[in-house]
Motif scaffolding. Structure first.
Motif, mmCIF file in Angstrom:
data_model
loop_
_atom_site.group_PDB
_atom_site.id
_atom_site.type_symbol
_atom_site.label_atom_id
_atom_site.label_comp_id
_atom_site.label_asym_id
_atom_site.label_seq_id
_atom_site.Cartn_x
_atom_site.Cartn_y
_atom_site.Cartn_z
ATOM 1 N N VAL A 104 -27.165 27.260 15.716
ATOM 2 C CA VAL A 104 -28.293 26.326 15.583
ATOM 3 C C VAL A 104 -27.937 24.948 16.127
ATOM 4 N N LEU A 105 -26.741 24.466 15.839
ATOM 5 C CA LEU A 105 -26.351 23.142 16.319
ATOM 6 C C LEU A 105 -26.096 23.128 17.825
ATOM 7 N N ALA A 106 -25.664 24.258 18.376
ATOM 8 C CA ALA A 106 -25.319 24.308 19.793
ATOM 9 C C ALA A 106 -26.506 24.602 20.704
ATOM 10 N N GLU A 107 -27.567 25.158 20.165
ATOM 11 C CA GLU A 107 -28.671 25.647 20.993
ATOM 12 C C GLU A 107 -29.815 24.641 21.081
ATOM 13 N N PRO A 108 -30.068 24.086 22.270
ATOM 14 C CA PRO A 108 -31.142 23.098 22.414
ATOM 15 C C PRO A 108 -32.521 23.609 21.994
ATOM 16 N N HIS A 109 -32.766 24.900 22.104
ATOM 17 C CA HIS A 109 -34.075 25.462 21.782
ATOM 18 C C HIS A 109 -34.313 25.636 20.280
ATOM 19 N N LEU A 110 -33.357 25.261 19.442
ATOM 20 C CA LEU A 110 -33.510 25.471 17.998
ATOM 21 C C LEU A 110 -33.716 24.162 17.231
ATOM 22 N N GLY A 111 -34.422 23.236 17.836
ATOM 23 C CA GLY A 111 -34.698 21.952 17.195
ATOM 24 C C GLY A 111 -35.446 22.084 15.881
ATOM 25 N N ALA A 112 -36.360 23.023 15.785
ATOM 26 C CA ALA A 112 -37.109 23.207 14.529
ATOM 27 C C ALA A 112 -36.183 23.670 13.409
ATOM 28 N N HIS A 113 -35.204 24.494 13.730
ATOM 29 C CA HIS A 113 -34.235 24.947 12.724
ATOM 30 C C HIS A 113 -33.368 23.776 12.267
ATOM 31 N N ARG A 114 -32.936 22.952 13.231
ATOM 32 C CA ARG A 114 -32.136 21.772 12.868
ATOM 33 C C ARG A 114 -32.954 20.809 12.016
ATOM 34 N N ALA A 115 -34.216 20.638 12.347
ATOM 35 C CA ALA A 115 -35.078 19.734 11.575
ATOM 36 C C ALA A 115 -35.253 20.231 10.147
ATOM 37 N N ALA A 116 -35.389 21.537 9.972
ATOM 38 C CA ALA A 116 -35.539 22.096 8.622
ATOM 39 C C ALA A 116 -34.271 21.860 7.800
ATOM 40 N N SER A 117 -33.119 22.063 8.414
ATOM 41 C CA SER A 117 -31.850 21.812 7.709
ATOM 42 C C SER A 117 -31.705 20.333 7.369
ATOM 43 N N ARG A 118 -32.113 19.489 8.285
ATOM 44 C CA ARG A 118 -32.043 18.043 8.051
ATOM 45 C C ARG A 118 -32.951 17.643 6.880
ATOM 46 N N ARG A 119 -34.145 18.223 6.819
ATOM 47 C CA ARG A 119 -35.049 17.924 5.692
ATOM 48 C C ARG A 119 -34.432 18.354 4.362
ATOM 49 N N ALA A 120 -33.788 19.514 4.347
ATOM 50 C CA ALA A 120 -33.152 19.992 3.115
ATOM 51 C C ALA A 120 -32.011 19.062 2.706
ATOM 52 N N ASP A 137 -29.380 1.595 -3.234
ATOM 53 C CA ASP A 137 -29.600 1.061 -1.890
ATOM 54 C C ASP A 137 -28.962 1.929 -0.801
ATOM 55 N N THR A 138 -28.647 3.187 -1.136
ATOM 56 C CA THR A 138 -28.055 4.103 -0.159
ATOM 57 C C THR A 138 -28.978 4.266 1.043
ATOM 58 N N ASP A 139 -28.407 4.173 2.220
ATOM 59 C CA ASP A 139 -29.145 4.427 3.463
ATOM 60 C C ASP A 139 -29.190 5.947 3.642
ATOM 61 N N VAL A 140 -30.219 6.552 3.071
ATOM 62 C CA VAL A 140 -30.319 8.011 3.060
ATOM 63 C C VAL A 140 -30.319 8.565 4.479
ATOM 64 N N GLU A 141 -31.155 8.018 5.349
ATOM 65 C CA GLU A 141 -31.221 8.543 6.719
ATOM 66 C C GLU A 141 -29.895 8.359 7.451
ATOM 67 N N GLY A 142 -29.237 7.228 7.217
ATOM 68 C CA GLY A 142 -27.934 7.006 7.835
ATOM 69 C C GLY A 142 -26.903 8.010 7.334
ATOM 70 N N LEU A 143 -26.927 8.291 6.038
ATOM 71 C CA LEU A 143 -25.990 9.247 5.454
ATOM 72 C C LEU A 143 -26.278 10.664 5.946
ATOM 73 N N VAL A 144 -27.546 11.019 6.037
ATOM 74 C CA VAL A 144 -27.924 12.333 6.579
ATOM 75 C C VAL A 144 -27.431 12.449 8.016
ATOM 76 N N SER A 145 -27.677 11.427 8.815
ATOM 77 C CA SER A 145 -27.229 11.454 10.212
ATOM 78 C C SER A 145 -25.717 11.591 10.301
ATOM 79 N N TYR A 146 -25.004 10.899 9.431
ATOM 80 C CA TYR A 146 -23.548 10.989 9.410
ATOM 81 C C TYR A 146 -23.103 12.431 9.164
ATOM 82 N N VAL A 147 -23.673 13.079 8.157
ATOM 83 C CA VAL A 147 -23.288 14.463 7.833
ATOM 84 C C VAL A 147 -23.622 15.388 8.997
ATOM 85 N N VAL A 148 -24.791 15.205 9.599
ATOM 86 C CA VAL A 148 -25.197 16.047 10.729
ATOM 87 C C VAL A 148 -24.251 15.846 11.918
#
Length: 183
Positions: A104-120, A137-148
């Motif tokens: 999922v992370l390697a395949e450009p055509h699986l953006g919807a799968h990556r988005a679903a995992s990111r939402r979770a 005051d946690t930067d949730v989006e920043g922390l999510v991006s870091y993990v991804v």
């Protein structure tokens, strides 16, 4: 009267999943798929419709059989969930007998799968903030991006041949940056 299929559809999906995982959607041809599965192009089209539909079924199968995000995010704390996610990635991305890294992370055509995992993952971190595990005051989006980004890096390193131990060490270093006291 239609002839019965001479192959097992589930086995064929497993073969297609691994081929797409190894080579990617764009680099996998119908000829590659039919040769690996052991069927003719008309049989492939009759069973799966076309390459794109077969790919989508293979990606769904990957989520069901190879995915580990859902189980990791069920850990009792957010830190434990992310620790398990990174630790499981080190193991799963280097498992013998399968392609390395994450399809999922390697395949450009699986953006919807990556988005679903990111939402979770976002929901799990937001829950950690709401339950007081993380500062308000946690930067949730920043922390999510870091993990991804860390997961993507682990996947890329696995594809490049990194060992399980190397990935596990990288996961530990990444977890050291987690906000709050160590788990």
């Amino acid at each position: 009267m239609a002839r019965p299929r001479t192959f097992d559809r589930d086995d064929a999906l497993d073969v297609a999943m691994r081929l797409f995982w190894e080579k990617g959607y764009d680099q996998t041809s119908i000829a590659d798929l039919t040769a690996a599965i052991g069927i003719s192009p008309p049989s492939l089209y009759a069973a799966f419709g076309d390459k794109r539909r077969l790919f989508e079924e293979a990606a769904d199968r990957y989520d069901r059989t190879e995915g580990f995000t859902t189980a990791a995010l069920e850990e009792p704390t957010t830190r434990a969930a992310v620790a398990r996610l990174l630790g499981d990635a080190a193991v799963e991305y280097t498992r013998r007998g399968q392609p390395r890294g994450c399809m999922v992370l390697a395949e450009p055509h699986l953006g919807a799968h990556r988005a679903a995992s990111r939402r979770a993952l976002t929901a799990r971190i937001e829950r950690g903030v709401a339950e007081g595990e993380l500062p308000p005051d946690t930067d949730v989006e920043g922390l999510v991006s870091y993990v991804v980004v860390v997961l993507s890096g682990l996947s890329a390193r696995a594809r490049d041949g990194a060992s399980r131990a190397e990935l596990a060490a990288s996961a530990e270093v990444a977890l050291a940056a987690w906000p709050g006291p160590p788990g």
